[in-house]
Design a protein around this motif. Structure first.
Motif, PDB file in Angstrom:
ATOM      1  N   THR A   1       9.221 -10.897  -3.590  1.00 28.33           N
ATOM      2  CA  THR A   1       8.282 -10.636  -2.607  1.00 28.33           C
ATOM      3  C   THR A   1       9.188  -9.653  -1.569  1.00 28.33           C
ATOM      4  OG1 THR A   1       9.117 -12.617  -1.199  1.00 28.33           O
ATOM      5  CG2 THR A   1       7.131 -12.711  -2.817  1.00 28.33           C
ATOM      6  N   PHE A   2       8.627  -8.863  -0.937  1.00 23.91           N
ATOM      7  CA  PHE A   2       9.021  -7.887   0.083  1.00 23.91           C
ATOM      8  C   PHE A   2       8.263  -7.493   1.254  1.00 23.91           C
ATOM      9  CE2 PHE A   2       6.997  -6.050  -3.510  1.00 23.91           C
ATOM     10  CZ  PHE A   2       6.369  -5.131  -3.038  1.00 23.91           C
ATOM     11  N   GLU A   3       9.077  -7.088   2.339  1.00 25.01           N
ATOM     12  CA  GLU A   3       8.280  -6.688   3.676  1.00 25.01           C
ATOM     13  C   GLU A   3       7.680  -5.523   3.335  1.00 25.01           C
ATOM     14  OE1 GLU A   3       8.386  -8.658   6.322  1.00 25.01           O
ATOM     15  OE2 GLU A   3       9.231 -10.123   5.154  1.00 25.01           O
ATOM     16  N   PRO A   4       6.577  -5.431   4.024  1.00 23.29           N
ATOM     17  CA  PRO A   4       5.524  -4.039   4.096  1.00 23.29           C
ATOM     18  C   PRO A   4       6.607  -2.707   4.378  1.00 23.29           C
ATOM     19  CG  PRO A   4       4.646  -5.495   5.806  1.00 23.29           C
ATOM     20  CD  PRO A   4       6.070  -6.253   4.967  1.00 23.29           C
ATOM     21  N   ASP A   5       7.520  -2.650   5.187  1.00 26.79           N
ATOM     22  CA  ASP A   5       8.281  -1.625   5.414  1.00 26.79           C
ATOM     23  C   ASP A   5       9.419  -1.072   4.568  1.00 26.79           C
ATOM     24  OD1 ASP A   5       9.784  -3.783   6.254  1.00 26.79           O
ATOM     25  OD2 ASP A   5      10.399  -2.790   8.340  1.00 26.79           O
TER      26      ASP A   5
ATOM     27  N   GLN B   1       0.699  -9.476  -3.264  1.00 29.07           N
ATOM     28  CA  GLN B   1       0.382  -9.533  -1.872  1.00 29.07           C
ATOM     29  C   GLN B   1       1.449  -8.608  -1.433  1.00 29.07           C
ATOM     30  OE1 GLN B   1       0.668 -13.896  -1.375  1.00 29.07           O
ATOM     31  NE2 GLN B   1      -1.255 -14.076  -1.271  1.00 29.07           N
ATOM     32  N   SER B   2       2.662  -8.618  -1.639  1.00 29.85           N
ATOM     33  CA  SER B   2       3.518  -7.756  -0.787  1.00 29.85           C
ATOM     34  C   SER B   2       3.236  -6.335  -1.162  1.00 29.85           C
ATOM     35  CB  SER B   2       4.899  -8.189  -1.625  1.00 29.85           C
ATOM     36  OG  SER B   2       5.382  -9.416  -1.236  1.00 29.85           O
ATOM     37  N   PHE B   3       2.833  -6.001  -2.472  1.00 28.83           N
ATOM     38  CA  PHE B   3       2.399  -4.577  -2.600  1.00 28.83           C
ATOM     39  C   PHE B   3       1.328  -4.157  -2.042  1.00 28.83           C
ATOM     40  CE2 PHE B   3       0.331  -1.297  -5.440  1.00 28.83           C
ATOM     41  CZ  PHE B   3       1.287  -0.325  -5.389  1.00 28.83           C
ATOM     42  N   VAL B   4       0.395  -4.908  -2.001  1.00 29.67           N
ATOM     43  CA  VAL B   4      -0.950  -4.630  -1.171  1.00 29.67           C
ATOM     44  C   VAL B   4      -0.567  -4.282   0.358  1.00 29.67           C
ATOM     45  CG1 VAL B   4      -3.020  -5.427  -0.324  1.00 29.67           C
ATOM     46  CG2 VAL B   4      -2.543  -5.564  -2.896  1.00 29.67           C
ATOM     47  N   ASN B   5       0.226  -5.330   1.001  1.00 29.66           N
ATOM     48  CA  ASN B   5       0.789  -5.321   2.200  1.00 29.66           C
ATOM     49  C   ASN B   5       1.510  -3.903   2.419  1.00 29.66           C
ATOM     50  OD1 ASN B   5      -0.346  -7.717   2.976  1.00 29.66           O
ATOM     51  ND2 ASN B   5       1.497  -8.744   2.795  1.00 29.66           N
ATOM     52  N   MET B   6       2.310  -3.615   1.500  1.00 33.75           N
ATOM     53  CA  MET B   6       3.174  -2.331   1.816  1.00 33.75           C
ATOM     54  C   MET B   6       2.365  -1.114   1.724  1.00 33.75           C
ATOM     55  SD  MET B   6       6.442  -0.722  -0.326  1.00 33.75           S
ATOM     56  CE  MET B   6       5.548  -0.754  -2.007  1.00 33.75           C
TER      57      MET B   6
END
Length: 183
Positions: A69-73, A19-24
C-alpha cells in the motif's frame, strides 16, 4: 511524465493495492499512468516490464509490488529527486521489519552474498545513497534502463545468492549508476 506502473503478480490484486493505485491516479494529475500487471517468475516479469518502458517510450517505470500500500504522492516524491534510480523507504514484512536497503560487504569467499541489510542510516536526510534496495517501490528512468541494456541482457536476472532486486542494483553499480532512497 509518462509513467508505467509495473506490478508483478501471482494471483489477484489485494484491495489495499487497488485502493492505493486509485488514490494515486486521482490525486496525481501531473503524470500520465499506465498499469502493467505481469505474471510469471519475478525477474522475468520485471524484465518484460522494463522492455515495455523502452519499446513504448515511457519516461520511467515505477515498480510497485502487489502486496504494497502506498501514499498517493509516491510517484511525485520519487520523480522530484531527478535521479535515474530511486526507491521509496519501506520495511521487510517477513523477517525483522527493517528497511529494505542494502550495503556492500566484503565476502570471505566468492559464494557469500556481497550485500547485507543496511543499518545505522541517517533517515533525517531527504535522500540517501544505497548499494541496493528492494524493488517494491522502485522508480527507474528509461535512460537508466537503456544505459544498462548496453551492458547486460537482463536487468533483474538474479546473481547467485542475491534476489532479483539487489541483482538489478548490482548491475547498475557496474556502470557507475547510483541507487537512491527517498526517506
Amino acid at each position: 511524465m509518462k509513467i508505467l506502473i509495473g506490478t508483478p503478480i501471482k494471483e489477484t490484486l489485494p484491495v489495499g493495492y487497488v485502493q492505493s493505485f486509485v488514490n494515486m491516479i486521482t490525486h496525481d494529475k501531473d503524470n500520465d499512468f499506465t498499469l502493467q500487471l505481469e505474471y510469471g517468475a519475478l525477474y522475468d516479469a520485471r524484465d518484460r516490464i522494463c522492455r515495455r518502458v523502452i519499446s513504448d517510450d515511457f519516461d520511467c517505470v515505477l515498480f510497485i509490488d502487489s502486496d504494497m500500500t502506498f501514499e498517493p504522492d509516491l510517484a511525485q516524491k520519487l520523480a522530484s529527486h531527478g535521479k535515474n534510480i530511486v526507491t521509496g523507504l519501506y520495511v521487510d514484512k517477513h523477517e525483522n521489519h527493517k528497511p529494505l536497503l542494502f550495503t556492500v560487504l566484503s565476502p570471505e569467499n566468492e559464494d557469500d552474498p556481497p550485500y547485507a541489510l543496511r543499518t545505522g542510516m541517517d533517515l533525517t536526510k531527504p535522500l540517501i545513497t544505497v548499494a541496493g534496495c528492494g524493488a517494491g517501490a522502485l522508480m527507474i528512468t528509461n535512460h537508466a534502463l537503456r544505459m544498462m541494456k548496453i551492458h547486460t541482457h537482463d536487468w533483474f536476472k538474479p546473481f547467485k545468492g542475491l534476489g532479483e532486486d539487489v541483482s538489478f542494483c548490482h548491475r547498475a553499480s557496474l556502470i557507475d549508476m547510483k541507487v537512491y532512497c527517498d526517506t
